[in-house]
Design an enzyme around this catalytic site. Structure first.
Site, PDB file in Angstrom:
ATOM      1  N   SER A  65       0.829  -1.213   0.000  1.00 57.85           N
ATOM      2  CA  SER A  65       0.000   0.000   0.000  1.00 57.85           C
ATOM      3  C   SER A  65       0.863   1.263   0.000  1.00 57.85           C
ATOM      4  O   SER A  65       2.019   1.238   0.420  1.00 57.85           O
ATOM      5  CB  SER A  65      -0.888   0.020   1.245  1.00 57.85           C
TER       6      SER A  65
HETATM    7  N1  SAH Z   1      -0.269  -4.792   4.321  1.00 62.52           N
HETATM    8  C1  SAH Z   1       0.269  -5.302   3.093  1.00 62.52           C
HETATM    9  C2  SAH Z   1      -0.694  -5.037   1.963  1.00 62.52           C
HETATM   10  C3  SAH Z   1      -0.670  -6.141   0.973  1.00 62.52           C
HETATM   11  S1  SAH Z   1      -1.994  -6.108  -0.169  1.00 62.52           S
HETATM   12  C4  SAH Z   1       1.645  -4.734   2.829  1.00 62.52           C
HETATM   13  O1  SAH Z   1       2.063  -3.822   3.557  1.00 62.52           O
HETATM   14  O2  SAH Z   1       2.337  -5.241   1.940  1.00 62.52           O
HETATM   15  C5  SAH Z   1      -3.242  -7.047   0.667  1.00 62.52           C
HETATM   16  C6  SAH Z   1      -2.919  -8.467   0.984  1.00 62.52           C
HETATM   17  O3  SAH Z   1      -4.116  -9.106   1.418  1.00 62.52           O
HETATM   18  C7  SAH Z   1      -2.407  -9.327  -0.198  1.00 62.52           C
HETATM   19  O4  SAH Z   1      -1.161  -9.854   0.139  1.00 62.52           O
HETATM   20  C8  SAH Z   1      -3.465 -10.424  -0.347  1.00 62.52           C
HETATM   21  O5  SAH Z   1      -2.938 -11.673  -0.728  1.00 62.52           O
HETATM   22  C9  SAH Z   1      -4.054 -10.471   1.057  1.00 62.52           C
HETATM   23  N2  SAH Z   1      -5.396 -11.073   1.147  1.00 62.52           N
HETATM   24  C10 SAH Z   1      -6.442 -10.972   0.295  1.00 62.52           C
HETATM   25  N3  SAH Z   1      -7.501 -11.674   0.756  1.00 62.52           N
HETATM   26  C11 SAH Z   1      -7.110 -12.234   1.936  1.00 62.52           C
HETATM   27  C12 SAH Z   1      -7.728 -13.094   2.890  1.00 62.52           C
HETATM   28  N4  SAH Z   1      -8.997 -13.531   2.727  1.00 62.52           N
HETATM   29  N5  SAH Z   1      -7.018 -13.482   3.969  1.00 62.52           N
HETATM   30  C13 SAH Z   1      -5.746 -13.061   4.158  1.00 62.52           C
HETATM   31  N6  SAH Z   1      -5.094 -12.266   3.291  1.00 62.52           N
HETATM   32  C14 SAH Z   1      -5.756 -11.852   2.199  1.00 62.52           C
END
Ligand code: SAH
Length: 216
Positions: A65
């Site tokens: 993000s």
């Molecule tokens: N906080 C992260 C943001 C990554 S983007 C960072 O700083 O890099 C959001 C993430 O949510 C992705 O890695 C995606 O795989 C994960 N995601 C999506 N659906 C999910 C679920 N049901 N349970 C756990 N993770 C999930």
């Protein structure tokens, strides 16, 4: 990857940008952003841009993000040192590291196996210690560790994950983007009592989707 004076200097400029241009005022959040080396969590080709307010691709077609989004979500969470926080979507682990720098007791879930492995390795390298790191589906939360003081969802959910609200303490807060794939609205839900939820709205954002089940 080294944390040089140049990286530290760029982080200070980012913190001032978040304070003055984005309006972040929680000093605990700003100190955490100042502390965590964001460049370590992304591909080295993006290293020079790590402290600009930009999102970058990470593994499995996901994204880290924008720093402003991480700061805003962290501020809305009102996390106090020692509180239990559940994070849905570990991704590369940057937001997790920010929550740890804010002295939260962090429980985090990721559904992509390669990102689960990547973040685990990063935490080991940086001597960071989430309380628990799970490879699983965030829609289910972590019932064995519930209830939580705070819950932060870093992917956009098309429906409100009610199981997560159940795992929130009375008085607890959940920050979550809700909406369809193109655009979501950021919400904060406060559990006033077992039957009463307060809902606040904080504008439009674009997150990767929250998906069901796990992916190897
Ligand atoms: N906080 C992260 C943001 C990554 S983007 C960072 O700083 O890099 C959001 C993430 O949510 C992705 O890695 C995606 O795989 C994960 N995601 C999506 N659906 C999910 C679920 N049901 N349970 C756990 N993770 C999930």
């Amino acid at each position: 990857m080294q944390d040089s004076f140049a990286h530290k200097g760029k982080r200070k400029i980012l913190v001032e940008y978040l304070r003055h241009k984005i309006g972040i005022s929680d000093e605990n959040v700003l100190a955490a952003i100042n502390e965590v080396p964001r460049h370590v969590f992304i591909e080295s080709i993006f290293e020079d841009f790590a402290y600009e307010d930009r999102a970058f691709p990470i593994l499995s077609h996901q994204t880290i993000s924008h720093p402003s989004t991480v700061a805003e979500q962290s501020e809305l969470l009102q996390l106090k040192p020692g509180e239990k926080v559940l994070e849905i979507g570990t991704g590369c682990g940057y937001q997790t590291a920010v929550l740890l720098a804010m002295k939260g007791l962090v429980y985090t879930i990721e559904r992509q196996k390669d990102l689960f492995d990547f973040s685990k390795k990063k935490f080991r390298e940086l001597h960071l210690h989430p309380k628990f790191q799970s490879f699983g589906d965030g829609f289910a939360g972590l019932p064995t560790f519930a209830p939580f003081d705070k819950i932060i969802v870093t992917c956009g959910a098309s429906v409100l994950p009610t199981e997560l609200l159940k795992q929130l303490k009375v008085g607890g807060k959940m920050v979550i983007p809700l909406g369809l794939t193109d655009e979501q609205v950021l919400y904060r839900f406060t559990k006033i009592s077992l039957t009463e939820i307060e809902k606040e709205e904080f504008g439009a954002y674009k997150f990767v989707p929250m998906l069901n089940n796990t992916s190897k």
